[in-house]
Write a protein that holds these residues in place. Structure first.
Motif, PDB file in Angstrom:
ATOM      1  N   ASP A  74       0.854  -1.179   0.000  1.00  0.00           N
ATOM      2  CA  ASP A  74       0.000   0.000   0.000  1.00  0.00           C
ATOM      3  C   ASP A  74       0.892   1.232   0.000  1.00  0.00           C
ATOM      4  OD1 ASP A  74      -1.924   1.919   0.250  1.00  0.00           O
ATOM      5  OD2 ASP A  74      -2.316   1.552   2.373  1.00  0.00           O
ATOM      6  N   PHE A  75       1.357   1.608  -1.187  1.00  0.00           N
ATOM      7  CA  PHE A  75       2.228   2.769  -1.298  1.00  0.00           C
ATOM      8  C   PHE A  75       1.500   4.077  -1.019  1.00  0.00           C
ATOM      9  CE2 PHE A  75       4.654  -0.147  -4.217  1.00  0.00           C
ATOM     10  CZ  PHE A  75       5.767  -0.257  -3.397  1.00  0.00           C
ATOM     11  N   TRP A  76       0.170   4.027  -0.952  1.00  0.00           N
ATOM     12  CA  TRP A  76      -0.600   5.254  -0.692  1.00  0.00           C
ATOM     13  C   TRP A  76      -0.950   5.393   0.794  1.00  0.00           C
ATOM     14  CZ3 TRP A  76       1.494   6.325  -4.676  1.00  0.00           C
ATOM     15  CH2 TRP A  76       1.256   5.779  -5.923  1.00  0.00           C
ATOM     16  N   HIS A  77      -0.458   4.478   1.628  1.00  0.00           N
ATOM     17  CA  HIS A  77      -0.575   4.595   3.079  1.00  0.00           C
ATOM     18  C   HIS A  77      -2.014   4.828   3.539  1.00  0.00           C
ATOM     19  CE1 HIS A  77       3.827   4.709   3.677  1.00  0.00           C
ATOM     20  NE2 HIS A  77       3.825   5.287   2.487  1.00  0.00           N
ATOM     21  N   LEU A  97      -1.851  13.822  -6.130  1.00  0.00           N
ATOM     22  CA  LEU A  97      -0.560  13.405  -6.673  1.00  0.00           C
ATOM     23  C   LEU A  97       0.605  14.056  -5.938  1.00  0.00           C
ATOM     24  CD1 LEU A  97      -1.157  13.376 -10.554  1.00  0.00           C
ATOM     25  CD2 LEU A  97      -0.756  11.411  -9.067  1.00  0.00           C
ATOM     26  N   LYS A  98       0.442  15.320  -5.559  1.00  0.00           N
ATOM     27  CA  LYS A  98       1.514  16.003  -4.848  1.00  0.00           C
ATOM     28  C   LYS A  98       1.780  15.368  -3.486  1.00  0.00           C
ATOM     29  CE  LYS A  98       0.797  20.516  -7.024  1.00  0.00           C
ATOM     30  NZ  LYS A  98       0.353  21.922  -6.822  1.00  0.00           N
ATOM     31  N   ASP A  99       0.735  14.808  -2.883  1.00  0.00           N
ATOM     32  CA  ASP A  99       0.870  14.175  -1.569  1.00  0.00           C
ATOM     33  C   ASP A  99       1.263  12.704  -1.661  1.00  0.00           C
ATOM     34  OD1 ASP A  99       0.181  16.528  -0.292  1.00  0.00           O
ATOM     35  OD2 ASP A  99      -1.960  16.038  -0.217  1.00  0.00           O
ATOM     36  N   HIS A 100       1.310  12.163  -2.875  1.00  0.00           N
ATOM     37  CA  HIS A 100       1.615  10.743  -3.069  1.00  0.00           C
ATOM     38  C   HIS A 100       2.624  10.611  -4.206  1.00  0.00           C
ATOM     39  CE1 HIS A 100      -2.333  10.978  -1.146  1.00  0.00           C
ATOM     40  NE2 HIS A 100      -2.066   9.817  -0.605  1.00  0.00           N
ATOM     41  N   ARG A 101       3.817  11.061  -3.919  1.00  0.00           N
ATOM     42  CA  ARG A 101       4.864  11.135  -4.940  1.00  0.00           C
ATOM     43  C   ARG A 101       5.354   9.743  -5.337  1.00  0.00           C
ATOM     44  NH1 ARG A 101       7.781  15.947  -5.326  1.00  0.00           N
ATOM     45  NH2 ARG A 101       9.693  14.747  -5.593  1.00  0.00           N
ATOM     46  N   THR A 102       5.481   9.536  -6.651  1.00  0.00           N
ATOM     47  CA  THR A 102       5.927   8.234  -7.133  1.00  0.00           C
ATOM     48  C   THR A 102       7.398   7.978  -6.830  1.00  0.00           C
ATOM     49  OG1 THR A 102       6.299   9.203  -9.325  1.00  0.00           O
ATOM     50  CG2 THR A 102       4.184   8.107  -8.940  1.00  0.00           C
ATOM     51  N   ASP A 103       8.203   9.051  -6.679  1.00  0.00           N
ATOM     52  CA  ASP A 103       9.607   8.833  -6.335  1.00  0.00           C
ATOM     53  C   ASP A 103       9.729   8.299  -4.912  1.00  0.00           C
ATOM     54  OD1 ASP A 103       8.738  11.209  -5.234  1.00  0.00           O
ATOM     55  OD2 ASP A 103      10.587  12.314  -5.634  1.00  0.00           O
ATOM     56  N   LYS A 104       8.829   8.723  -4.022  1.00  0.00           N
ATOM     57  CA  LYS A 104       8.815   8.187  -2.658  1.00  0.00           C
ATOM     58  C   LYS A 104       8.417   6.714  -2.681  1.00  0.00           C
ATOM     59  CE  LYS A 104       6.769   9.005   1.926  1.00  0.00           C
ATOM     60  NZ  LYS A 104       6.073   7.721   2.109  1.00  0.00           N
ATOM     61  N   LEU A 107      11.318   4.511  -3.707  1.00  0.00           N
ATOM     62  CA  LEU A 107      12.253   4.234  -2.614  1.00  0.00           C
ATOM     63  C   LEU A 107      11.691   3.164  -1.682  1.00  0.00           C
ATOM     64  CD1 LEU A 107      13.455   7.843  -1.709  1.00  0.00           C
ATOM     65  CD2 LEU A 107      14.765   6.048  -2.857  1.00  0.00           C
ATOM     66  N   GLU A 108      10.386   3.246  -1.421  1.00  0.00           N
ATOM     67  CA  GLU A 108       9.749   2.241  -0.562  1.00  0.00           C
ATOM     68  C   GLU A 108       9.764   0.867  -1.238  1.00  0.00           C
ATOM     69  OE1 GLU A 108       6.595   4.966   1.970  1.00  0.00           O
ATOM     70  OE2 GLU A 108       6.017   4.265  -0.028  1.00  0.00           O
ATOM     71  N   ALA A 109       9.631   0.865  -2.560  1.00  0.00           N
ATOM     72  CA  ALA A 109       9.674  -0.402  -3.291  1.00  0.00           C
ATOM     73  C   ALA A 109      11.042  -1.067  -3.134  1.00  0.00           C
ATOM     74  CB  ALA A 109       9.360  -0.170  -4.759  1.00  0.00           C
ATOM     75  N   ARG A 110      12.083  -0.259  -3.138  1.00  0.00           N
ATOM     76  CA  ARG A 110      13.424  -0.816  -2.939  1.00  0.00           C
ATOM     77  C   ARG A 110      13.539  -1.473  -1.570  1.00  0.00           C
ATOM     78  NH1 ARG A 110      17.284   4.111  -5.221  1.00  0.00           N
ATOM     79  NH2 ARG A 110      16.470   4.127  -7.357  1.00  0.00           N
ATOM     80  N   ALA A 127       5.686  -5.317 -11.693  1.00  0.00           N
ATOM     81  CA  ALA A 127       4.752  -4.798 -12.694  1.00  0.00           C
ATOM     82  C   ALA A 127       4.026  -3.609 -12.110  1.00  0.00           C
ATOM     83  CB  ALA A 127       3.748  -5.869 -13.114  1.00  0.00           C
ATOM     84  N   GLY A 128       3.898  -2.553 -12.902  1.00  0.00           N
ATOM     85  CA  GLY A 128       3.189  -1.360 -12.459  1.00  0.00           C
ATOM     86  C   GLY A 128       1.929  -1.165 -13.275  1.00  0.00           C
ATOM     87  N   CYS A 129       0.821  -0.893 -12.609  1.00  0.00           N
ATOM     88  CA  CYS A 129      -0.452  -0.634 -13.274  1.00  0.00           C
ATOM     89  C   CYS A 129      -0.647   0.877 -13.335  1.00  0.00           C
ATOM     90  CB  CYS A 129      -1.598  -1.299 -12.517  1.00  0.00           C
ATOM     91  SG  CYS A 129      -1.406  -3.088 -12.356  1.00  0.00           S
ATOM     92  N   CYS A 130      -0.309   1.470 -14.474  1.00  0.00           N
ATOM     93  CA  CYS A 130      -0.351   2.913 -14.687  1.00  0.00           C
ATOM     94  C   CYS A 130       0.876   3.574 -14.063  1.00  0.00           C
ATOM     95  CB  CYS A 130      -1.626   3.539 -14.132  1.00  0.00           C
ATOM     96  SG  CYS A 130      -1.817   5.285 -14.551  1.00  0.00           S
ATOM     97  N   LEU A 131       1.301   3.101 -12.905  1.00  0.00           N
ATOM     98  CA  LEU A 131       2.491   3.629 -12.252  1.00  0.00           C
ATOM     99  C   LEU A 131       3.523   2.515 -12.139  1.00  0.00           C
ATOM    100  CD1 LEU A 131       0.717   5.470  -9.321  1.00  0.00           C
ATOM    101  CD2 LEU A 131       1.495   6.470 -11.456  1.00  0.00           C
ATOM    102  N   GLY A 132       4.798   2.874 -12.130  1.00  0.00           N
ATOM    103  CA  GLY A 132       5.830   1.867 -11.932  1.00  0.00           C
ATOM    104  C   GLY A 132       7.045   2.158 -12.790  1.00  0.00           C
ATOM    105  N   GLU A 133       8.202   1.714 -12.348  1.00  0.00           N
ATOM    106  CA  GLU A 133       9.437   1.863 -13.121  1.00  0.00           C
ATOM    107  C   GLU A 133      10.225   0.576 -13.015  1.00  0.00           C
ATOM    108  OE1 GLU A 133      12.419   4.057 -10.318  1.00  0.00           O
ATOM    109  OE2 GLU A 133      10.743   5.339 -10.759  1.00  0.00           O
ATOM    110  N   VAL A 134      10.812   0.165 -14.150  1.00  0.00           N
ATOM    111  CA  VAL A 134      11.506  -1.116 -14.200  1.00  0.00           C
ATOM    112  C   VAL A 134      12.780  -0.972 -15.019  1.00  0.00           C
ATOM    113  CG1 VAL A 134      11.322  -3.552 -14.889  1.00  0.00           C
ATOM    114  CG2 VAL A 134       9.280  -2.322 -14.149  1.00  0.00           C
TER     115      VAL A 134
END
Length: 212
Positions: A74-77, A97-104, A107-110, A127-134
């Motif tokens: 739950d990356f959106w806490h 979006l400003k309160d739920h930054r994908t760069d944060k 880091l949590e994914a790492r 795998a990212g659904c709309c969001l994600g980096e690989v």
């Protein structure tokens, strides 16, 4: 980049759905499914509606059935995006979006991956659904009807990947489907289910090839 399609077809969230359960992982509430003894793991990144979406958990369970230990943090806490006005779903989206930054979240994914490896996992796919980096072998499934990542942009992605030597990739623009079709589909729509299942099968075969 965001648009109306990011917020279309919001799922009815159900924290009790799925064959797995929720536990803490790297400090995040995480839906986990599959054998925790598996040495192969999959990290699924939800879209803006979060990890309680039934179709997303269904996909996680399908991946677990092929032998993976699957985690959906739950990356959106506990604060997924909820449209305040169904007629104007983008209202408040930029603020969210400003309160739920994908760069944060990255880091949590790492941290999640580090925890998995500390428990004996030898290989992790994501795998990212709309969001994600690989980085590494990558498959991109685009929708024919997509204002955010139209087919022309998907073709540009493919051209960039083709110019990178040693990077294995698979790119496909799926016909007659719209943004979000893989997890925000109507389970009562036979054609929508068929299209989603085809995308899921491509994803699972990619995982089996590159993670196993």
């Amino acid at each position: 980049m965001s648009g109306a399609q990011c917020c279309s077809n919001p799922p009815v969230l159900d924290p009790s759905c799925g064959a797995g359960h929720v536990q803490k992982l790297a400090g995040l509430d995480t839906y986990v499914t599959g054998s925790p003894d598996s040495k192969l793991a999959i990290l699924l990144v939800s879209d803006v509606f979060g990890y309680d979406a039934p179709n997303l958990r269904y996909l996680a369970d399908k991946a677990a059935a092929t032998g993976f230990f699957v985690v959906v943090p739950d990356f959106w806490h506990g604060d997924p995006y909820v449209p305040k006005n169904a007629e104007r779903p983008l209202e408040g989206f930029d603020v969210w979006l400003k309160d739920h930054r994908t760069d944060k979240a990255a880091l949590e994914a790492r941290s999640v991956i580090e925890i998995l490896k500390s428990k004996g996992v030898s290989s992790v796919g994501a795998a990212g659904c709309c969001l994600g980096e690989v980085k590494g072998p990558i498959t991109i499934l685009g929708a024919e009807i997509d204002e955010i990542s139209p087919p022309e942009l998907i073709k540009q992605f493919e051209a960039v990947l083709a110019g990178k030597s040693g990077v294995e990739f698979f790119v496909k623009v799926c016909p007659k489907v719209a943004h979000g079709w893989t997890i925000r589909y109507d389970v009562g729509d036979e054609e929508a289910v068929k299209n989603a299942e085809e995308a899921h099968q491509i994803l699972l075969e990619w995982f089996c090839k590159h993670v196993k």
